[in-house]
Motif scaffolding. Structure first.
Motif, PDB file in Angstrom:
ATOM      1  N   THR A   1     -13.502  29.720  71.377  1.00 17.22           N
ATOM      2  CA  THR A   1     -12.389  29.156  70.616  1.00 17.22           C
ATOM      3  C   THR A   1     -12.152  27.701  70.992  1.00 17.22           C
ATOM      4  OG1 THR A   1     -11.321  31.307  70.342  1.00 17.22           O
ATOM      5  CG2 THR A   1      -9.912  29.363  70.143  1.00 17.22           C
ATOM      6  N   THR A   2     -12.232  27.391  72.287  1.00 16.51           N
ATOM      7  CA  THR A   2     -12.050  25.999  72.725  1.00 16.51           C
ATOM      8  C   THR A   2     -13.103  25.099  72.087  1.00 16.51           C
ATOM      9  OG1 THR A   2     -11.107  26.706  74.839  1.00 16.51           O
ATOM     10  CG2 THR A   2     -11.995  24.460  74.725  1.00 16.51           C
ATOM     11  N   TYR A   3     -14.338  25.555  72.089  1.00 17.79           N
ATOM     12  CA  TYR A   3     -15.407  24.777  71.471  1.00 17.79           C
ATOM     13  C   TYR A   3     -15.133  24.555  69.987  1.00 17.79           C
ATOM     14  CZ  TYR A   3     -19.924  24.048  69.173  1.00 17.79           C
ATOM     15  OH  TYR A   3     -20.946  23.585  68.378  1.00 17.79           O
ATOM     16  N   GLU A   4     -14.771  25.615  69.268  1.00 11.47           N
ATOM     17  CA  GLU A   4     -14.540  25.502  67.835  1.00 11.47           C
ATOM     18  C   GLU A   4     -13.339  24.616  67.530  1.00 11.47           C
ATOM     19  OE1 GLU A   4     -14.243  29.627  66.910  1.00 11.47           O
ATOM     20  OE2 GLU A   4     -16.416  29.870  66.603  1.00 11.47           O
TER      21      GLU A   4
ATOM     22  N   ARG B   1     -13.301  21.230  65.273  1.00  6.26           N
ATOM     23  CA  ARG B   1     -12.388  21.049  64.140  1.00  6.26           C
ATOM     24  C   ARG B   1     -11.543  19.793  64.292  1.00  6.26           C
ATOM     25  NH1 ARG B   1     -11.743  26.709  64.539  1.00  6.26           N
ATOM     26  NH2 ARG B   1      -9.789  26.416  65.685  1.00  6.26           N
ATOM     27  N   SER B   2     -11.302  19.394  65.524  1.00 13.20           N
ATOM     28  CA  SER B   2     -10.499  18.189  65.753  1.00 13.20           C
ATOM     29  C   SER B   2     -11.298  16.913  65.511  1.00 13.20           C
ATOM     30  CB  SER B   2      -9.945  18.189  67.176  1.00 13.20           C
ATOM     31  OG  SER B   2     -10.970  17.904  68.110  1.00 13.20           O
ATOM     32  N   GLY B   3     -12.600  17.059  65.229  1.00 14.61           N
ATOM     33  CA  GLY B   3     -13.436  15.902  64.951  1.00 14.61           C
ATOM     34  C   GLY B   3     -14.307  15.459  66.100  1.00 14.61           C
ATOM     35  N   ASP B   4     -14.308  16.220  67.181  1.00 20.95           N
ATOM     36  CA  ASP B   4     -15.137  15.878  68.348  1.00 20.95           C
ATOM     37  C   ASP B   4     -16.593  16.215  68.031  1.00 20.95           C
ATOM     38  OD1 ASP B   4     -16.395  15.613  70.828  1.00 20.95           O
ATOM     39  OD2 ASP B   4     -14.608  16.264  71.931  1.00 20.95           O
TER      40      ASP B   4
END
Length: 334
Positions: free
Chosen positions: A277-280, A284-287
């Motif tokens: 979830t942290t990765y996703e 999604r935040s643009g990273d």
């Protein structure tokens, strides 16, 4: 020629703070130990990932060290826990194996016909003082790494090197040779708990990449749910200081007990879900500089022969870790 630890400054790798405060071989700065949990501070004195690196034409390498008392590990060989590996031009040559704690002096025969880049990998699960390094002639700096900044690995016991048969075969060290990069091994056995104090220190390192291999030390029932707070906060702390540095997130491998212990399996799955979830969320935040591998692809439910005890990797297991991480790291490091 004989060199003391002070004279080896400039040839020591894997200790980011070496020479800045003192010349102790600690993986985190000794001045921060009072602010860290006792176990983290103790493990920070283990020299995992540390390396003496130099160029020399010499027919022998002699070392004189003092091994500090270490914690016993049932599944570790003495060479795996306390050995020092000698490599020449990236190829294995010799392992020094101190038979007991305390004073140790020994000599290894090497190829004196021409100059080589030598790397001496320090113990994964022990602390030591280097009294002297001896070679035939003057040492000079080794050939510069292709990757100009170190790769930092943060995690737990497997990251630290349990249970490689010798220190050069811990997966971060193998990756360092494959990628031609200095590595900083911040694996803390049983204590890779993503604490903010450690995150702050990691964020101070000017690194080429962070490999985030933590999570397995937050599977105890009394720590359930902590991963959902600490893991993203750890990476947010690092990302704040390094907006574009590549981060490779490696999710948890299979742990043997999860096959039959349903409570433990649920706890492991919760940790794995939080990591994914942290990765996703970061994506999604643009990273676009966050990347992902899954430890299950290295050691899954049918791969326990890749472990020494159902949990910790043996040499085969570490080669599996390298096989999933190396392609990603090659791509992101260019």
């Amino acid at each position: 020629m004989e060199y003391t630890i002070e004279q080896l400054n400039g040839h020591i790798e894997g200790f980011y703070w070496f020479g800045k405060e003192d010349v102790r071989l600690t993986r985190l700065p000794a001045s921060t130990f009072p602010r860290l949990r006792k176990d983290v501070a103790f493990l920070a004195t283990n020299t995992a990932g540390g390396c003496i690196r130099f160029k020399a034409r010499t027919s022998m390498i002699g070392i004189e060290i003092v091994m500090h008392p270490s914690r016993p590990y049932e599944k570790f060989s003495r060479a795996g826990q306390c050995g020092l590996d000698v490599y020449a031009d990236g190829h294995y040559v010799h392992t020094f194996v101190p038979p007991r704690d305390g004073y140790f002096i020994s000599v290894a025969e090497t190829d004196g016909a021409r100059s080589h880049d030598y790397s001496i990998y320090l113990p994964t699960y022990a602390s030591l003082e280097i009294k002297s390094l001896c070679v035939d002639e003057d040492i000079t700096p080794a050939t510069k790494h292709r990757v100009t900044k170190p790769i930092v690995f943060y995690g737990s016991s497997i990251t630290q090197g349990a249970y490689a048969s010798r220190p050069g075969l811990a997966y971060p060290s193998i990756l360092g040779r494959l990628l031609d990069a200095e590595i900083i091994n911040l694996g803390f056995s049983g204590n890779g708990k993503c604490e903010p104090e450690v995150a702050s220190l990691v964020s101070r390192i000017d690194a080429a990449c962070l490999v985030m291999d933590a999570g397995g030390n937050l599977t105890a029932p009394e720590e359930e749910g902590i991963i959902t707070v600490r893991y993203p906060a750890f990476l947010a702390c690092v990302r704040e200081q390094h907006p574009s540095m590549p981060i490779l997130i490696n999710n948890m491998q299979h742990i043997g007990a999860a096959s039959w212990n349903t409570v433990f399996r649920r706890l492991c799955n919760r940790v794995r879900d939080a990591i994914k979830t942290t990765y996703e969320t970061m994506l999604r935040s643009g990273d676009r500089n966050v990347h992902y591998t899954d430890g299950m692809d290295a050691i899954g439910p049918g791969d326990l022969d890749c472990t020494a005890d159902g949990t910790h990797a043996n040499d085969l297991g570490f080669s599996r870790y390298v096989s999933i991480m190396a392609p990603v790291l090659r791509r992101v490091l260019g």
